[in-house]
Design a protein around this motif. Structure first.
Motif, PDB file in Angstrom:
ATOM      1  N   GLN A 129       0.754  -1.109   0.022  1.00 14.06           N
ATOM      2  CA  GLN A 129      -0.081  -0.033   0.113  1.00 14.06           C
ATOM      3  C   GLN A 129       0.897   1.376  -0.077  1.00 14.06           C
ATOM      4  N   THR A 130       1.991   1.214   0.518  1.00 12.24           N
ATOM      5  CA  THR A 130       2.906   2.385   0.520  1.00 12.24           C
ATOM      6  C   THR A 130       3.398   2.507  -0.748  1.00 12.24           C
ATOM      7  N   TYR A 131       3.962   1.369  -1.384  1.00  6.59           N
ATOM      8  CA  TYR A 131       4.537   1.646  -2.827  1.00  6.59           C
ATOM      9  C   TYR A 131       3.423   2.299  -3.719  1.00  6.59           C
ATOM     10  N   GLU A 132       2.163   1.843  -3.474  1.00  6.90           N
ATOM     11  CA  GLU A 132       1.116   2.162  -4.502  1.00  6.90           C
ATOM     12  C   GLU A 132       0.718   3.729  -4.191  1.00  6.90           C
ATOM     13  N   GLU A 133       0.805   4.096  -2.715  1.00  3.15           N
ATOM     14  CA  GLU A 133       0.865   5.589  -2.575  1.00  3.15           C
ATOM     15  C   GLU A 133       1.971   6.454  -3.343  1.00  3.15           C
ATOM     16  N   LEU A 134       3.128   5.981  -3.119  1.00  5.48           N
ATOM     17  CA  LEU A 134       4.044   6.750  -3.774  1.00  5.48           C
ATOM     18  C   LEU A 134       3.997   6.898  -5.406  1.00  5.48           C
ATOM     19  N   ALA A 135       3.296   5.782  -5.862  1.00  9.54           N
ATOM     20  CA  ALA A 135       3.331   5.666  -7.258  1.00  9.54           C
ATOM     21  C   ALA A 135       2.047   6.782  -7.670  1.00  9.54           C
ATOM     22  N   ARG A 136       1.185   7.080  -6.751  1.00  7.36           N
ATOM     23  CA  ARG A 136       0.220   8.245  -6.830  1.00  7.36           C
ATOM     24  C   ARG A 136       1.063   9.503  -6.786  1.00  7.36           C
ATOM     25  N   TRP A 137       2.063   9.743  -5.876  1.00  5.28           N
ATOM     26  CA  TRP A 137       2.869  10.973  -5.944  1.00  5.28           C
ATOM     27  C   TRP A 137       3.787  11.068  -7.330  1.00  5.28           C
ATOM     28  N   PHE A 138       4.175   9.746  -7.818  1.00  4.60           N
ATOM     29  CA  PHE A 138       5.059  10.076  -8.761  1.00  4.60           C
ATOM     30  C   PHE A 138       4.419   9.293  -9.903  1.00  4.60           C
ATOM     31  N   SER A 207      16.075  15.700  -9.800  1.00  8.56           N
ATOM     32  CA  SER A 207      16.510  16.554  -8.924  1.00  8.56           C
ATOM     33  C   SER A 207      15.499  17.035  -8.033  1.00  8.56           C
ATOM     34  N   ASP A 208      14.268  16.795  -8.799  1.00 10.69           N
ATOM     35  CA  ASP A 208      13.135  17.147  -7.883  1.00 10.69           C
ATOM     36  C   ASP A 208      12.537  15.849  -7.000  1.00 10.69           C
ATOM     37  N   PHE A 209      13.201  14.682  -7.117  1.00 12.32           N
ATOM     38  CA  PHE A 209      12.502  13.569  -6.432  1.00 12.32           C
ATOM     39  C   PHE A 209      12.349  13.719  -4.994  1.00 12.32           C
ATOM     40  N   MET A 210      13.554  14.056  -4.293  1.00 16.22           N
ATOM     41  CA  MET A 210      13.474  14.267  -2.879  1.00 16.22           C
ATOM     42  C   MET A 210      12.611  15.417  -2.162  1.00 16.22           C
ATOM     43  N   LYS A 211      12.656  16.607  -2.832  1.00 21.27           N
ATOM     44  CA  LYS A 211      11.621  17.560  -2.629  1.00 21.27           C
ATOM     45  C   LYS A 211      10.188  17.298  -2.544  1.00 21.27           C
ATOM     46  N   THR A 212       9.706  16.705  -3.670  1.00 20.12           N
ATOM     47  CA  THR A 212       8.476  15.939  -3.790  1.00 20.12           C
ATOM     48  C   THR A 212       8.090  14.851  -2.585  1.00 20.12           C
ATOM     49  N   PHE A 213       9.115  14.005  -2.495  1.00 15.04           N
ATOM     50  CA  PHE A 213       8.708  13.087  -1.474  1.00 15.04           C
ATOM     51  C   PHE A 213       8.731  13.796  -0.230  1.00 15.04           C
ATOM     52  N   ILE A 214       9.315  14.847   0.223  1.00 12.36           N
ATOM     53  CA  ILE A 214       9.312  15.067   1.700  1.00 12.36           C
ATOM     54  C   ILE A 214       8.116  15.927   1.507  1.00 12.36           C
ATOM     55  N   ARG A 215       7.838  16.790   0.750  1.00  8.81           N
ATOM     56  CA  ARG A 215       6.427  17.397   0.820  1.00  8.81           C
ATOM     57  C   ARG A 215       5.246  16.529   0.862  1.00  8.81           C
ATOM     58  N   LYS A 216       5.360  15.673   0.095  1.00  9.59           N
ATOM     59  CA  LYS A 216       4.045  14.575   0.146  1.00  9.59           C
ATOM     60  C   LYS A 216       4.029  13.974   1.513  1.00  9.59           C
ATOM     61  N   ARG A 217       5.150  13.350   2.016  1.00  5.89           N
ATOM     62  CA  ARG A 217       5.280  12.788   3.064  1.00  5.89           C
ATOM     63  C   ARG A 217       4.904  13.453   4.320  1.00  5.89           C
ATOM     64  N   ASN A 232      13.702  14.459   9.469  1.00 10.41           N
ATOM     65  CA  ASN A 232      13.393  14.953   8.298  1.00 10.41           C
ATOM     66  C   ASN A 232      12.552  13.742   7.888  1.00 10.41           C
ATOM     67  N   MET A 233      11.716  14.245   6.737  1.00  9.74           N
ATOM     68  CA  MET A 233      10.628  13.503   6.182  1.00  9.74           C
ATOM     69  C   MET A 233      10.960  12.274   5.246  1.00  9.74           C
ATOM     70  N   TYR A 234      12.341  12.569   4.940  1.00  5.93           N
ATOM     71  CA  TYR A 234      12.911  11.539   3.924  1.00  5.93           C
ATOM     72  C   TYR A 234      13.324  10.109   4.592  1.00  5.93           C
ATOM     73  N   ARG A 235      12.223   9.478   4.682  1.00  6.49           N
ATOM     74  CA  ARG A 235      12.323   8.164   5.515  1.00  6.49           C
ATOM     75  C   ARG A 235      11.501   7.210   4.936  1.00  6.49           C
ATOM     76  N   LEU A 236      11.740   5.928   4.677  1.00  3.68           N
ATOM     77  CA  LEU A 236      10.705   5.196   4.194  1.00  3.68           C
ATOM     78  C   LEU A 236      11.160   3.721   4.609  1.00  3.68           C
ATOM     79  N   ALA A 237      10.181   2.915   5.032  1.00  2.00           N
ATOM     80  CA  ALA A 237      10.532   1.386   5.418  1.00  2.00           C
ATOM     81  C   ALA A 237      10.845   1.516   6.799  1.00  2.00           C
TER      82      ALA A 237
END
Length: 263
Positions: A129-138, A207-217, A232-237
């Motif tokens: 479910q987490t992977y599927e949520e990330l796929a909606r972010w990206f 270059s935008d991946f980390m910024k988008t990830f942190i914002r959506k997290r 910081n919000m750049y953590r997963l698993a």
């Protein structure tokens, strides 16, 4: 009720995964065969994707039973070459040395592997479910590609995105849980580096991946999750450690095993 849906091991650290129906847990807590081998440069520092982006462009196929690896890369020879990990180690090291333009050594640790987190060397856990949520972010990144970017060991069929964050606590009390016969403790949310921001096949960086990830997290952070552990919000698993290893053959986990949080 959660179930174990997918098992991935990475026989050579930073190279491609092997998906298994079952595997055993080693006494140190690692999955058998996971990061059993690692590459080291001429200064005896580990060669990983964080420091060597070119490693993304190596394709590897493992035959665990026969202890062989087949390597290919368009940057050396496009023809795949197979090596026995023990008997042809010199030839394998020579291929890798040509690829990395320096002397490369292959080392083995069959007892505990070469984990990133020495305090929590057990398998990393993430939910489908987490992977599927990330796929909606990206939207341009598939779930399968996200698996290759984040390189989790155990994927669970849970009940909501980030449900795996229930497997650790901000207090001194450990969260213990069982997968089949194995009891693990959740340690902490896994810190992330530059690797997930790169395409897992080409190594090209977004270059935008980390910024988008942190914002959506931040936007989707569960109210029940321990935010104290997110500097910081750049953590997963979830990083884990083994708490109890039953006698063989009960140290085997299998796809379909139930996951139960213990009181």
């Amino acid at each position: 009720m959660w179930t174990l849906s997918r098992i991935a091991v990475y026989p050579i650290k930073s190279l491609d995964p092997v998906y298994l129906e079952q595997t055993e847990i080693l006494p140190g807590g690692a999955l058998s065969g996971d990061r059993q081998f690692a590459l080291f440069d001429q200064a005896d520092n580990v060669i990983n994707a964080k420091k060597y982006p070119a490693i993304h462009r190596i394709r590897s196929q493992f035959d665990i039973a026969n202890q062989t690896v087949t390597l290919s890369s368009t940057e050396t020879s496009p023809e795949p070459l197979r090596f026995h990990l023990i008997e042809e180690r010199t030839e394998l090291e020579n291929w890798l040395s040509v690829y990395f333009h320096q002397q490369v050594t292959l080392k083995e640790n069959s007892e505990s592997g070469f984990p990133d987190d020495l305090e929590a060397p057990g398998p990393t856990i993430i939910s489908t479910q987490t992977y599927e949520e990330l796929a909606r972010w990206f939207p341009e990144i598939t779930v399968d590609e996200l698996r290759l970017r984040f390189r989790g060991n155990l994927e669970i069929a849970g009940d909501s995105p980030f449900c795996e964050d229930r497997l650790y606590s901000a207090t001194d009390s450990q969260v213990l849980f069982q997968i089949g016969p194995i009891t693990l403790a959740g340690s902490n949310p896994c810190k992330r580096c530059v690797v997930p921001s790169r395409h897992p096949i080409t190594g090209a960086k977004d270059s935008d991946f980390m910024k988008t990830f942190i914002r959506k997290r931040k936007e989707t952070f569960p109210a029940w999750a321990p935010i104290e552990l997110f500097q910081n919000m750049y953590r997963l698993a979830v990083n884990t450690r083994l708490t109890r290893l039953p006698d063989k053959p009960s140290n085997i986990i299998r796809a379909g095993d139930l996951i139960q949080i213990l009181p």
